[in-house]
Design a protein around this motif. Structure first.
Motif, PDB file in Angstrom:
ATOM      1  N   ALA A 294      -4.240   8.160  -2.921  1.00 56.31           N
ATOM      2  CA  ALA A 294      -3.792   6.771  -2.956  1.00 56.31           C
ATOM      3  C   ALA A 294      -4.047   6.154  -4.325  1.00 56.31           C
ATOM      4  O   ALA A 294      -3.212   5.388  -4.853  1.00 56.31           O
ATOM      5  CB  ALA A 294      -4.512   5.976  -1.870  1.00 56.31           C
TER       6      ALA A 294
ATOM      7  N   CYS B 211      -4.174   2.532   1.921  1.00 55.31           N
ATOM      8  CA  CYS B 211      -2.885   3.198   2.048  1.00 55.31           C
ATOM      9  C   CYS B 211      -2.424   3.211   3.497  1.00 55.31           C
ATOM     10  O   CYS B 211      -3.174   2.859   4.411  1.00 55.31           O
ATOM     11  CB  CYS B 211      -2.959   4.635   1.524  1.00 55.31           C
ATOM     12  SG  CYS B 211      -3.934   5.766   2.541  1.00 55.31           S
TER      13      CYS B 211
ATOM     14  N   THR C  91      -1.043   4.792  -7.050  1.00 55.68           N
ATOM     15  CA  THR C  91      -0.915   3.393  -7.470  1.00 55.68           C
ATOM     16  C   THR C  91      -1.260   3.200  -8.943  1.00 55.68           C
ATOM     17  O   THR C  91      -1.045   2.111  -9.484  1.00 55.68           O
ATOM     18  CB  THR C  91      -1.826   2.491  -6.628  1.00 55.68           C
ATOM     19  OG1 THR C  91      -3.178   2.971  -6.683  1.00 55.68           O
ATOM     20  CG2 THR C  91      -1.373   2.465  -5.179  1.00 55.68           C
TER      21      THR C  91
ATOM     22  N   LYS D 150       0.840  -1.194   0.000  1.00 56.82           N
ATOM     23  CA  LYS D 150       0.000   0.000   0.000  1.00 56.82           C
ATOM     24  C   LYS D 150       0.876   1.244   0.000  1.00 56.82           C
ATOM     25  O   LYS D 150       1.919   1.290   0.658  1.00 56.82           O
ATOM     26  CB  LYS D 150      -0.905  -0.003   1.237  1.00 56.82           C
ATOM     27  CG  LYS D 150      -1.957  -1.103   1.218  1.00 56.82           C
ATOM     28  CD  LYS D 150      -2.943  -0.972   2.361  1.00 56.82           C
ATOM     29  CE  LYS D 150      -2.297  -1.327   3.689  1.00 56.82           C
ATOM     30  NZ  LYS D 150      -3.314  -1.401   4.778  1.00 56.82           N
ATOM     31  N   PRO D 151       0.471   2.284  -0.742  1.00 56.22           N
ATOM     32  CA  PRO D 151       1.264   3.513  -0.760  1.00 56.22           C
ATOM     33  C   PRO D 151       1.202   4.240   0.575  1.00 56.22           C
ATOM     34  O   PRO D 151       0.215   4.131   1.321  1.00 56.22           O
ATOM     35  CB  PRO D 151       0.595   4.340  -1.862  1.00 56.22           C
ATOM     36  CG  PRO D 151      -0.818   3.871  -1.867  1.00 56.22           C
ATOM     37  CD  PRO D 151      -0.746   2.401  -1.554  1.00 56.22           C
TER      38      PRO D 151
END
Length: 292
Positions: A283, A33, A287, A2-3
């Protein structure tokens, strides 16, 4: 993975710290995220609802730390809570808001403010200036660059072949010079130049109907000539769900669609939905594969 998304808390005397904390703890945010909150080191030192230069400086310092982290790659995007423009000035800072501040901090040559929602997307050709200053600030060159930037960035938001409309400045888009000359002397030439570059842009359209047409699906975004021309329709249709996105930065930055709300600061009643929407969009952008 996850960012990691930086969430700045904005002016510590406003509702920013509250909506940032609520967003960082929201299940929807945590599912997509890892939120990283950037706040002043001593938030309790700022009284709710009190305008001050110290609060403006604290908000700025947190933004600088988040931008530095984004440029290093420690976080993949930034979502900002609202800052107060008067507080910035009291702190001796020259910027009128996040947009020009972030352009300075990142060295971006041309940026634009876009409000993104499912109902409507609006890009502003001018931002925080007096209405009387709009006609001389809205130049052919600046409008060309804003239209081109909009066309370049819109594919990231799902518009693979963006259709852009430009609103006129004057009533009835000037009515062929009857109500003003900006449409014929500035706006139409900028549109023609962009069309010659292959951009699907049209106008100038009367501002009292172009947003209706965009809402209906005729356009993917509207470039508005000035702040309230663009933000009144998008906030009427999507207040609380619209997200402020800075186009043209080397980093991803999103923000809320509201201000610091000093009148309700510290009462625990601030609605975090716009902050949550800003983090979720950040987010998603972090991505997504950027279009070639």
């Amino acid at each position: 993975m996850k960012p990691r998304i930086a969430i700045t808390t904005g002016d510590p005397s406003g509702i920013g710290p509250e909506v940032a904390a609520k967003a960082a703890a929201d299940a929807r945010v945590l599912a997509c995220c890892e939120p990283v909150v950037y706040a002043p080191p001593n938030p309790a030192a700022f009284a709710p609802g009190v305008l001050s230069g110290a609060a403006g400086r604290a908000a700025y310092d947190a933004i600088v730390r988040a931008v530095d982290a984004a440029r290093r790659g420690d976080v993949q995007a930034i979502a900002t809570a609202p800052i107060n423009k008067e507080a910035l000035r009291l702190a001796g800072l020259p910027w009128s808001g996040h947009t020009d501040m972030l352009a300075h901090l990142t060295g971006a040559p041309h940026v634009a403010m876009m409000f993104h929602s499912d109902a409507l997307r609006v890009v502003l050709a001018t931002v925080h200036i007096a209405l009387a200053d709009v006609p001389r600030t809205l130049t052919r060159d600046s409008l060309e660059r804003t239209i081109a930037l909009t066309a370049e960035e819109l594919p990231r938001f799902g518009a693979a072949a963006p259709r852009i409309a430009v609103a006129g400045l004057n009533p009835h888009a000037g009515e062929h010079g009857l109500f003003g000359c900006e449409e014929t002397e500035t706006i139409a030439p900028a549109i023609d130049a962009c069309r010659a570059r292959g951009i699907d842009v049209s106008g100038p359209w009367p501002a009292d109907t172009v947003f209706v047409r965009a809402r209906r699906g005729d356009f993917d975004a509207v470039v508005a000539c000035y702040h309230d021309q663009g933000l009144i329709p998008v906030k009427l249709l999507a207040f609380g769900q619209a997200v402020n996105v800075t186009l043209g930065l080397p980093i991803i930055r999103t923000s809320v669609d509201h201000g610091t709300a000093f009148d309700i600061a510290g009462r625990g009643i601030a609605d975090p939905e716009s902050m949550i929407a800003a983090v979720l969009l950040a987010a998603r952008l972090a991505t997504a594969v950027r279009p070639a």
